[in-house]
Motif scaffolding. Structure first.
Motif, PDB file in Angstrom:
ATOM      1  N   PRO A   7       0.612  -1.147  -0.077  1.00 40.56           N
ATOM      2  CA  PRO A   7       0.002  -0.103  -0.083  1.00 40.56           C
ATOM      3  C   PRO A   7       0.856   1.267   0.049  1.00 40.56           C
ATOM      4  O   PRO A   7       1.744   1.313   0.725  1.00 40.56           O
ATOM      5  CB  PRO A   7      -1.095  -0.111   1.217  1.00 40.56           C
ATOM      6  N   PHE A   8       0.414   2.246  -0.803  1.00 40.68           N
ATOM      7  CA  PHE A   8       1.334   3.394  -0.860  1.00 40.68           C
ATOM      8  C   PHE A   8       1.003   4.296   0.013  1.00 40.68           C
ATOM      9  O   PHE A   8      -0.090   4.645   0.772  1.00 40.68           O
ATOM     10  CB  PHE A   8       0.906   4.267  -2.362  1.00 40.68           C
ATOM     11  N   THR A   9       2.126   4.949   0.556  1.00 40.09           N
ATOM     12  CA  THR A   9       2.025   6.354   1.470  1.00 40.09           C
ATOM     13  C   THR A   9       2.361   7.499   0.453  1.00 40.09           C
ATOM     14  O   THR A   9       2.626   7.337  -0.422  1.00 40.09           O
ATOM     15  CB  THR A   9       2.974   6.335   2.545  1.00 40.09           C
ATOM     16  N   LEU A  10       1.990   8.819   1.227  1.00 40.58           N
ATOM     17  CA  LEU A  10       2.324   9.855   0.319  1.00 40.58           C
ATOM     18  C   LEU A  10       3.748   9.944  -0.294  1.00 40.58           C
ATOM     19  O   LEU A  10       4.010  10.333  -1.311  1.00 40.58           O
ATOM     20  CB  LEU A  10       2.040  11.048   1.159  1.00 40.58           C
ATOM     21  N   GLY A  11       4.728   9.321   0.766  1.00 36.55           N
ATOM     22  CA  GLY A  11       6.188   9.587   0.354  1.00 36.55           C
ATOM     23  C   GLY A  11       6.473   8.179  -0.695  1.00 36.55           C
ATOM     24  O   GLY A  11       7.252   8.616  -1.777  1.00 36.55           O
ATOM     25  N   SER A  12       5.943   7.148  -0.560  1.00 34.30           N
ATOM     26  CA  SER A  12       5.952   5.982  -1.598  1.00 34.30           C
ATOM     27  C   SER A  12       5.322   6.492  -2.806  1.00 34.30           C
ATOM     28  O   SER A  12       5.899   6.164  -4.136  1.00 34.30           O
ATOM     29  CB  SER A  12       5.782   4.688  -1.062  1.00 34.30           C
ATOM     30  N   ALA A  13       4.382   6.941  -3.011  1.00 30.94           N
ATOM     31  CA  ALA A  13       3.753   7.202  -4.179  1.00 30.94           C
ATOM     32  C   ALA A  13       4.283   8.470  -4.917  1.00 30.94           C
ATOM     33  O   ALA A  13       4.585   8.670  -6.135  1.00 30.94           O
ATOM     34  CB  ALA A  13       2.255   7.822  -3.709  1.00 30.94           C
ATOM     35  N   THR A  14       4.936   9.501  -4.279  1.00 33.32           N
ATOM     36  CA  THR A  14       5.612  10.488  -4.785  1.00 33.32           C
ATOM     37  C   THR A  14       6.723   9.906  -5.495  1.00 33.32           C
ATOM     38  O   THR A  14       7.380  10.477  -6.524  1.00 33.32           O
ATOM     39  CB  THR A  14       5.985  11.550  -3.602  1.00 33.32           C
ATOM     40  N   GLN A  15       7.453   8.964  -4.727  1.00 32.80           N
ATOM     41  CA  GLN A  15       8.700   8.358  -5.389  1.00 32.80           C
ATOM     42  C   GLN A  15       8.432   7.499  -6.528  1.00 32.80           C
ATOM     43  O   GLN A  15       8.928   7.559  -7.588  1.00 32.80           O
ATOM     44  CB  GLN A  15       9.187   7.265  -4.311  1.00 32.80           C
ATOM     45  N   LYS A  16       7.372   6.962  -6.574  1.00 33.45           N
ATOM     46  CA  LYS A  16       6.873   6.100  -7.755  1.00 33.45           C
ATOM     47  C   LYS A  16       6.587   7.054  -9.014  1.00 33.45           C
ATOM     48  O   LYS A  16       7.065   6.642  -9.892  1.00 33.45           O
ATOM     49  CB  LYS A  16       5.764   5.371  -7.303  1.00 33.45           C
ATOM     50  N   VAL A  17       6.012   8.121  -8.672  1.00 30.71           N
ATOM     51  CA  VAL A  17       5.832   9.146  -9.657  1.00 30.71           C
ATOM     52  C   VAL A  17       7.144   9.710 -10.209  1.00 30.71           C
ATOM     53  O   VAL A  17       7.459   9.818 -11.468  1.00 30.71           O
ATOM     54  CB  VAL A  17       4.794  10.348  -9.352  1.00 30.71           C
ATOM     55  N   ARG A  18       8.146  10.142  -9.289  1.00 30.17           N
ATOM     56  CA  ARG A  18       9.313  10.539  -9.833  1.00 30.17           C
ATOM     57  C   ARG A  18      10.351   9.612 -10.635  1.00 30.17           C
ATOM     58  O   ARG A  18      10.783   9.640 -11.713  1.00 30.17           O
ATOM     59  CB  ARG A  18      10.144  11.041  -8.776  1.00 30.17           C
ATOM     60  N   ILE A  72       7.417  16.087 -17.298  1.00 29.05           N
ATOM     61  CA  ILE A  72       7.470  16.341 -15.590  1.00 29.05           C
ATOM     62  C   ILE A  72       6.151  15.836 -15.396  1.00 29.05           C
ATOM     63  O   ILE A  72       5.145  15.759 -15.951  1.00 29.05           O
ATOM     64  CB  ILE A  72       7.324  17.908 -15.473  1.00 29.05           C
ATOM     65  N   LYS A  73       6.151  14.858 -14.500  1.00 26.70           N
ATOM     66  CA  LYS A  73       4.948  14.440 -13.517  1.00 26.70           C
ATOM     67  C   LYS A  73       4.658  14.810 -12.397  1.00 26.70           C
ATOM     68  O   LYS A  73       5.597  15.153 -11.718  1.00 26.70           O
ATOM     69  CB  LYS A  73       5.122  12.774 -13.641  1.00 26.70           C
ATOM     70  N   GLU A  74       3.323  15.184 -11.931  1.00 24.71           N
ATOM     71  CA  GLU A  74       3.332  15.327 -10.682  1.00 24.71           C
ATOM     72  C   GLU A  74       2.088  14.497  -9.993  1.00 24.71           C
ATOM     73  O   GLU A  74       1.079  14.255 -10.642  1.00 24.71           O
ATOM     74  CB  GLU A  74       2.766  16.791 -10.505  1.00 24.71           C
ATOM     75  N   LEU A  75       2.239  14.057  -8.706  1.00 30.63           N
ATOM     76  CA  LEU A  75       1.205  13.352  -7.925  1.00 30.63           C
ATOM     77  C   LEU A  75       0.062  13.952  -7.761  1.00 30.63           C
ATOM     78  O   LEU A  75       0.139  15.235  -7.578  1.00 30.63           O
ATOM     79  CB  LEU A  75       1.684  12.924  -6.683  1.00 30.63           C
ATOM     80  N   TRP A  76      -0.960  13.481  -8.177  1.00 32.04           N
ATOM     81  CA  TRP A  76      -2.502  13.984  -8.132  1.00 32.04           C
ATOM     82  C   TRP A  76      -3.261  13.485  -6.924  1.00 32.04           C
ATOM     83  O   TRP A  76      -3.592  14.218  -5.926  1.00 32.04           O
ATOM     84  CB  TRP A  76      -3.274  13.931  -9.262  1.00 32.04           C
ATOM     85  N   ALA A  77      -3.237  12.183  -6.787  1.00 30.44           N
ATOM     86  CA  ALA A  77      -3.899  11.487  -5.660  1.00 30.44           C
ATOM     87  C   ALA A  77      -3.464  10.098  -5.677  1.00 30.44           C
ATOM     88  O   ALA A  77      -2.813   9.446  -6.667  1.00 30.44           O
ATOM     89  CB  ALA A  77      -5.403  11.545  -6.025  1.00 30.44           C
ATOM     90  N   PHE A  78      -3.705   9.255  -4.522  1.00 26.19           N
ATOM     91  CA  PHE A  78      -3.409   7.999  -4.248  1.00 26.19           C
ATOM     92  C   PHE A  78      -4.211   7.238  -3.395  1.00 26.19           C
ATOM     93  O   PHE A  78      -4.907   8.003  -2.731  1.00 26.19           O
ATOM     94  CB  PHE A  78      -1.905   7.842  -4.007  1.00 26.19           C
TER      95      PHE A  78
END
Length: 153
Positions: A7-18, A72-78
């Protein structure tokens, strides 16, 4: 580096996007395809793609047409296993016409962190070369280069 998995957290979702941004900016279809399950399903604009071989073929066609591609990608929601992103990329065609393409993607991941579904909507805006905003050497976007929000996109 450990691959972010649900399951994703804000940190891991942000990492995945980058990591996804970095992969696509490499413009290496084989490398990029390894982030997806062998039977991954995509909808990209009006194309329906299944599996890594079709992903590689799609990306080869894409980057043969979209020259000097910078994304450039940016996290929107997860949620636990899904991530939504917004993105923009700049490129030019073989006649020197520049574009900024805007889009949204919805991603779903398996338990190992590989993307099993990707749904992308994209719109292309013709721009003048003087209006480009993405100025870095081809490849990974530098950490100090402004993201979408910082650029008002």
């Amino acid at each position: 580096m450990t691959i972010a998995a649900p399951p994703f957290t804000l940190g891991s979702a942000t990492q995945k996007v980058r990591l996804a941004e970095d992969g696509w900016n490499s413009r290496d279809p084989e490398k990029v395809s390894l982030a997806y399950t062998p039977d991954s399903r995509w909808r990209n604009r009006s194309e329906f793609i299944t599996g890594r071989a079709e992903i590689v073929a799609f990306l080869r066609r894409k980057w043969a047409k979209e020259l000097d591609y910078r994304l450039i990608k940016e996290l929107w929601a997860f949620t636990d296993s899904r991530i939504a992103v917004r993105y923009a990329y700049e490129w030019h065609d073989d006649s020197g016409n520049w574009f900024r393409s805007y889009g949204n993607e919805n991603w779903e991941f398996d338990s190992a962190g590989l993307m099993q579904r990707r749904f992308a909507c994209v719109n292309d805006l013709p721009i003048r070369e003087a209006n480009r905003k993405f100025h870095w050497a081809l490849g990974r976007r530098p950490d100090d280069h402004a993201g979408l929000t910082e650029q008002g996109l």
